[in-house]
Design an enzyme around this catalytic site. Structure first.
Site, mmCIF file in Angstrom:
data_model
loop_
_atom_site.group_PDB
_atom_site.id
_atom_site.type_symbol
_atom_site.label_atom_id
_atom_site.label_comp_id
_atom_site.label_asym_id
_atom_site.label_seq_id
_atom_site.Cartn_x
_atom_site.Cartn_y
_atom_site.Cartn_z
ATOM 1 C CD GLU A 1 -2.969 -1.293 0.166
ATOM 2 O OE1 GLU A 1 -2.874 -0.542 -0.670
ATOM 3 O OE2 GLU A 1 -3.684 -2.311 0.210
ATOM 4 C CG HIS B 1 -4.316 -0.351 5.842
ATOM 5 N ND1 HIS B 1 -5.765 -0.269 5.730
ATOM 6 C CD2 HIS B 1 -4.014 -1.577 5.369
ATOM 7 C CE1 HIS B 1 -6.148 -1.388 5.065
ATOM 8 N NE2 HIS B 1 -5.081 -2.173 4.678
ATOM 9 C CG HIS C 1 -6.915 -5.791 7.595
ATOM 10 N ND1 HIS C 1 -6.345 -6.690 6.813
ATOM 11 C CD2 HIS C 1 -6.620 -4.875 6.488
ATOM 12 C CE1 HIS C 1 -6.018 -6.640 5.561
ATOM 13 N NE2 HIS C 1 -6.029 -5.180 5.615
ATOM 14 C CD GLU D 1 -13.115 8.173 23.701
ATOM 15 O OE1 GLU D 1 -13.304 6.838 23.650
ATOM 16 O OE2 GLU D 1 -12.155 8.447 24.027
ATOM 17 C CG HIS E 1 -9.329 -3.702 2.770
ATOM 18 N ND1 HIS E 1 -8.366 -3.668 1.510
ATOM 19 C CD2 HIS E 1 -8.185 -3.786 3.585
ATOM 20 C CE1 HIS E 1 -7.137 -4.083 1.753
ATOM 21 N NE2 HIS E 1 -7.065 -3.972 2.921
HETATM 22 O O1 2HA Z 1 -1.672 -7.198 3.449
HETATM 23 O O2 2HA Z 1 -3.358 -4.640 4.550
HETATM 24 O O3 2HA Z 1 -4.302 -3.860 2.090
HETATM 25 C C1 2HA Z 1 -1.455 -5.585 3.755
HETATM 26 C C2 2HA Z 1 -2.865 -5.310 3.454
HETATM 27 C C3 2HA Z 1 -3.234 -4.690 1.993
HETATM 28 ZN ZN ZN Z 2 -5.269 -4.008 4.084
#
Ligand code: 2HA
Ligand code: ZN
Length: 271
Positions: A115, A139, A141, A169, A210
């Protein structure tokens, strides 16, 4: 100084491990990047080598000459704490913002996060709109936030309002609100462009089905932001699981009172 002895590296590793312990990084899921300060680059430069220039896959002219500590593509957050030199790398951006080269880390080979285009385009926007204050892009998940993208309309207003309402909050922690990117193929320039557009207005962008991107000034604030949004999503998932309708909630009037007392501005379009 060795890269591994620097405070920013220790903060990065701790944040990666915190994310792993939250359950947000199954297998190689998620990625983290940090835009280094010039004095941090100078302090560890003796530990650098010179890699080959590679295409970024997008263009980030406002990041020319910057250095980033980032997670490696295919690397597991679970392993960052025990083998950081295998899991992470520092990349330097060329003078046009078109290429990068690895100057430290990934000792067993590999590339920076898949990414990288999204991370760098988000950094470019945040560097501009915060006058260089923001340095972290994250980032993850995040389970509950992802679950909500299957049941709520994929609209900024709906996600912002729902997540503001689930914990007092929240409007104070993310007063600008939250953006939503519809499902897209990850890893490329297209999703990077869509995400970085949202970063003009928000510190949080949800990727439908995602995960989430968060931006912030330092590791504590960026991790705290992700954590706050995800906790609010967890409360909403629990509430929706008990009953389809809320008996009571934080109202628009309540939000206005909160904004006044806490000195934050909530965009009128979300009230
Ligand atoms: O595997 O999270 O979006 C890495 C990620 C791809
Ligand atoms: Zn991801």
């Amino acid at each position: 100084m060795r890269v591994l002895d620097a405070e920013f590296t220790k903060g990065f590793i701790r944040m990666a491990d915190d994310g792993w312990q939250q359950g947000w990084h199954e297998r190689n899921g998620g990625n983290l990047s940090y835009r280094m300060k010039p004095e941090e680059v100078d302090a560890v430069r003796e530990d650098f080598k010179e890699g080959q220039w590679q295409d970024i896959g997008t263009v980030v002219p406002d990041l020319a000459g910057e250095f980033f500590l980032v997670t490696g593509s295919g690397k597991f957050f679970r392993n960052v704490i025990i083998k950081p030199e295998d899991s992470l790398c520092i990349v330097e951006i060329d003078e046009k913002g078109e290429k990068y080269r690895i100057v430290w880390g990934l000792i067993n080979g590999g590339k920076p996060t898949s990414e990288l285009p999204s991370h760098l385009m988000n950094h470019e926007v945040k560097k501009r709109v915060t006058n260089g204050r923001y340095r972290v892009i994250y980032h993850a998940h995040t389970t509950n936030t992802i679950a909500l993208t299957f049941v709520l309309p994929l609209e900024d207003k709906v996600f912002t309002r729902q997540l503001w309402e689930m914990a007092t909050e929240c409007p104070v922690v993310f007063p600008d609100g939250i953006g939503v990117v519809p499902w897209m193929v990850p890893g490329g320039k297209e999703i990077a462009v869509a995400t970085s557009r949202l970063m003009e207005d928000y510190d949080v962008a949800i990727w439908a089905h995602h995960g989430m991107f968060a931006a912030g000034e330092d590791f504590d604030l960026t991790f705290g932001l992700m954590h706050t949004v995800e906790k609010s999503a967890e409360i909403l998932v629990k509430t929706l699981s008990m009953t389809g309708t809320k008996r009571q909630t934080i109202t628009t009037d309540n939000l206005r009172q909160l904004a006044k007392d806490f000195g934050v501005t909530l965009p009128e379009k979300f009230l």
